[in-house]
Scaffold this active site. Structure first.
Site, PDB file in Angstrom:
ATOM      1  N   GLU A 207       6.062  -3.934  16.724  1.00 35.90           N
ATOM      2  CA  GLU A 207       4.974  -4.308  15.796  1.00 35.90           C
ATOM      3  C   GLU A 207       5.260  -3.123  14.711  1.00 35.90           C
ATOM      4  O   GLU A 207       5.895  -2.195  14.893  1.00 35.90           O
ATOM      5  CB  GLU A 207       3.801  -3.858  16.724  1.00 35.90           C
ATOM      6  CG  GLU A 207       2.805  -5.150  16.604  1.00 35.90           C
ATOM      7  CD  GLU A 207       2.437  -5.717  15.334  1.00 35.90           C
ATOM      8  OE1 GLU A 207       2.987  -5.625  14.188  1.00 35.90           O
ATOM      9  OE2 GLU A 207       1.326  -6.101  15.126  1.00 35.90           O
ATOM     10  N   ASP A 208       4.618  -3.456  13.496  1.00 35.59           N
ATOM     11  CA  ASP A 208       4.763  -2.539  12.234  1.00 35.59           C
ATOM     12  C   ASP A 208       3.689  -1.178  12.493  1.00 35.59           C
ATOM     13  O   ASP A 208       4.302  -0.021  12.421  1.00 35.59           O
ATOM     14  CB  ASP A 208       4.381  -3.409  11.092  1.00 35.59           C
ATOM     15  CG  ASP A 208       3.153  -4.042  10.913  1.00 35.59           C
ATOM     16  OD1 ASP A 208       2.176  -4.206  12.117  1.00 35.59           O
ATOM     17  OD2 ASP A 208       2.709  -4.821  10.118  1.00 35.59           O
TER      18      ASP A 208
ATOM     19  N   ASP B   5      -3.397  -0.221  14.750  1.00 37.51           N
ATOM     20  CA  ASP B   5      -4.270   0.252  13.961  1.00 37.51           C
ATOM     21  C   ASP B   5      -5.417   0.472  15.063  1.00 37.51           C
ATOM     22  O   ASP B   5      -5.469   1.146  15.895  1.00 37.51           O
ATOM     23  CB  ASP B   5      -4.440  -0.472  12.658  1.00 37.51           C
ATOM     24  CG  ASP B   5      -5.490  -0.156  11.691  1.00 37.51           C
ATOM     25  OD1 ASP B   5      -5.758   1.075  11.659  1.00 37.51           O
ATOM     26  OD2 ASP B   5      -6.174  -0.944  11.072  1.00 37.51           O
TER      27      ASP B   5
ATOM     28  N   PHE C  62      -4.242   3.540   3.917  1.00 33.81           N
ATOM     29  CA  PHE C  62      -3.613   2.211   4.032  1.00 33.81           C
ATOM     30  C   PHE C  62      -1.914   2.345   3.198  1.00 33.81           C
ATOM     31  O   PHE C  62      -1.876   2.695   2.204  1.00 33.81           O
ATOM     32  CB  PHE C  62      -4.520   1.254   2.699  1.00 33.81           C
ATOM     33  CG  PHE C  62      -3.960  -0.172   3.383  1.00 33.81           C
ATOM     34  CD1 PHE C  62      -4.518  -0.772   4.452  1.00 33.81           C
ATOM     35  CD2 PHE C  62      -3.056  -0.762   2.645  1.00 33.81           C
ATOM     36  CE1 PHE C  62      -4.156  -2.181   4.939  1.00 33.81           C
ATOM     37  CE2 PHE C  62      -2.556  -2.025   3.055  1.00 33.81           C
ATOM     38  CZ  PHE C  62      -3.153  -2.770   4.102  1.00 33.81           C
TER      39      PHE C  62
ATOM     40  N   ARG D  96       6.105  -5.375   0.883  1.00 34.86           N
ATOM     41  CA  ARG D  96       6.811  -5.404   1.997  1.00 34.86           C
ATOM     42  C   ARG D  96       8.358  -4.733   1.535  1.00 34.86           C
ATOM     43  O   ARG D  96       9.047  -4.356   2.686  1.00 34.86           O
ATOM     44  CB  ARG D  96       6.871  -6.968   2.641  1.00 34.86           C
ATOM     45  CG  ARG D  96       5.471  -7.179   3.074  1.00 34.86           C
ATOM     46  CD  ARG D  96       5.756  -8.572   4.014  1.00 34.86           C
ATOM     47  NE  ARG D  96       4.655  -9.441   4.314  1.00 34.86           N
ATOM     48  CZ  ARG D  96       3.821  -9.070   5.302  1.00 34.86           C
ATOM     49  NH1 ARG D  96       3.883  -8.011   6.147  1.00 34.86           N
ATOM     50  NH2 ARG D  96       2.593  -9.874   5.534  1.00 34.86           N
TER      51      ARG D  96
HETATM   52  P1  IMP Z   1      -4.967  -3.930  14.777  1.00 31.67           P
HETATM   53  O1  IMP Z   1      -4.208  -3.085  15.195  1.00 31.67           O
HETATM   54  O2  IMP Z   1      -5.394  -5.055  15.472  1.00 31.67           O
HETATM   55  O3  IMP Z   1      -6.080  -3.136  13.884  1.00 31.67           O
HETATM   56  O4  IMP Z   1      -4.135  -4.527  13.551  1.00 31.67           O
HETATM   57  C1  IMP Z   1      -3.068  -4.206  13.440  1.00 31.67           C
HETATM   58  C2  IMP Z   1      -2.314  -5.181  12.170  1.00 31.67           C
HETATM   59  O5  IMP Z   1      -2.965  -4.667  10.841  1.00 31.67           O
HETATM   60  C3  IMP Z   1      -0.766  -4.630  11.929  1.00 31.67           C
HETATM   61  O6  IMP Z   1       0.044  -5.529  12.273  1.00 31.67           O
HETATM   62  C4  IMP Z   1      -1.075  -4.857  10.199  1.00 31.67           C
HETATM   63  O7  IMP Z   1      -0.697  -6.136   9.881  1.00 31.67           O
HETATM   64  C5  IMP Z   1      -2.496  -4.519   9.639  1.00 31.67           C
HETATM   65  N1  IMP Z   1      -2.470  -3.248   9.150  1.00 31.67           N
HETATM   66  C6  IMP Z   1      -3.210  -2.077   9.684  1.00 31.67           C
HETATM   67  N2  IMP Z   1      -3.386  -0.998   9.078  1.00 31.67           N
HETATM   68  C7  IMP Z   1      -2.317  -1.267   8.028  1.00 31.67           C
HETATM   69  C8  IMP Z   1      -1.867  -0.637   6.916  1.00 31.67           C
HETATM   70  O8  IMP Z   1      -2.153   0.811   6.837  1.00 31.67           O
HETATM   71  N3  IMP Z   1      -1.034  -1.281   5.972  1.00 31.67           N
HETATM   72  C9  IMP Z   1      -0.623  -2.476   6.105  1.00 31.67           C
HETATM   73  N4  IMP Z   1      -1.118  -3.145   7.255  1.00 31.67           N
HETATM   74  C10 IMP Z   1      -2.010  -2.674   8.157  1.00 31.67           C
HETATM   75 MG    MG Z   2       1.280  -6.968  11.328  1.00 31.29          MG
END
Ligand code: IMP
Ligand code: MG
Length: 181
Positions: free
Chosen positions: A100-101, A104, A153, A166
């Site tokens: 994953e990237d 969060d 962010f 990206r």
């Molecule tokens: P979560 O962990 O379910 O809240 O969501 C994670 C996803 O939210 C990641 O895969 C990203 O696509 C997006 N995301 C969360 N924080 C950021 C950020 O700081 N920059 C860009 N995308 C983010």
């Molecule tokens: Mg993502």
């Protein structure tokens, strides 16, 4: 053009990213010796990380791709992710590593992990490029983490704001002016 003022500060340079990816690849290579590794990239944010990481994995592995979207905050209690694009490989017998990237709130990954576990692979682990631990809501930690970032962010190296940024080769904090903050 992407303006320099769009990025408030650089968090990870290209060089720092290279070192991170090398370290993770080495660790994964060690840990997955004798296993049946299938690396699953979660689209689209993880593409650059995936492409670099797989070159640092020195054992045989297969790759596949998946795209998911989390339901909005209001429906979070349903605890599910929507599959936009599913895997094409049957997971039975594989040791899955989800790439994953960013981790969060953790809602997406915790649901995705549960969903993949139902398909009875040998194991499921998570490798995230970035981690924002301050924002966690779901009970989940990554098995492999590239770097922790503060609650700001971030964009670049696959991560987007409104599908943009990206293509930056580094990770930076987005200027609040860009999103009207
Ligand atoms: P979560 O962990 O379910 O809240 O969501 C994670 C996803 O939210 C990641 O895969 C990203 O696509 C997006 N995301 C969360 N924080 C950021 C950020 O700081 N920059 C860009 N995308 C983010
Ligand atoms: Mg993502």
């Amino acid at each position: 053009m992407i303006e320099q003022k769009d990025i408030k500060k650089v968090l990870l340079s290209e060089e720092e990213i290279k070192d991170i990816v090398k370290r993770l690849g080495k660790q994964i290579t060690e840990d997955y010796k004798g296993k049946n590794l299938l690396v699953v990239s979660v689209l689209k944010g993880s593409i650059m990380f995936m492409a670099d990481l797989m070159r640092e994995i020195k054992i045989h592995c297969k790759i596949d791709f998946m795209a998911v979207s989390s339901y909005g905050a209001g429906t979070q209690t349903s605890g599910s992710v929507k599959i936009i694009k599913d895997l094409s490989i049957d997971l039975k017998g594989y040791d899955i590593l989800i790439v994953e990237d960013i981790l969060d709130s953790g809602v997406t990954l915790s649901n995705l992990k549960k969903m993949l576990e139902l398909r009875e692979p040998k194991s499921v682990k998570i490798c995230t490029f970035l981690d924002k631990p301050e924002r966690r809501k779901a009970d989940i930690t990554a098995d492999y983490t590239g770097a922790q970032v503060p609650d700001e962010f971030v964009v670049g190296y696959g991560l987007d704001y409104d599908e943009k940024y990206r293509n930056l080769s580094y990770v930076g904090v987005l200027s609040p002016e860009v999103y009207g903050g």
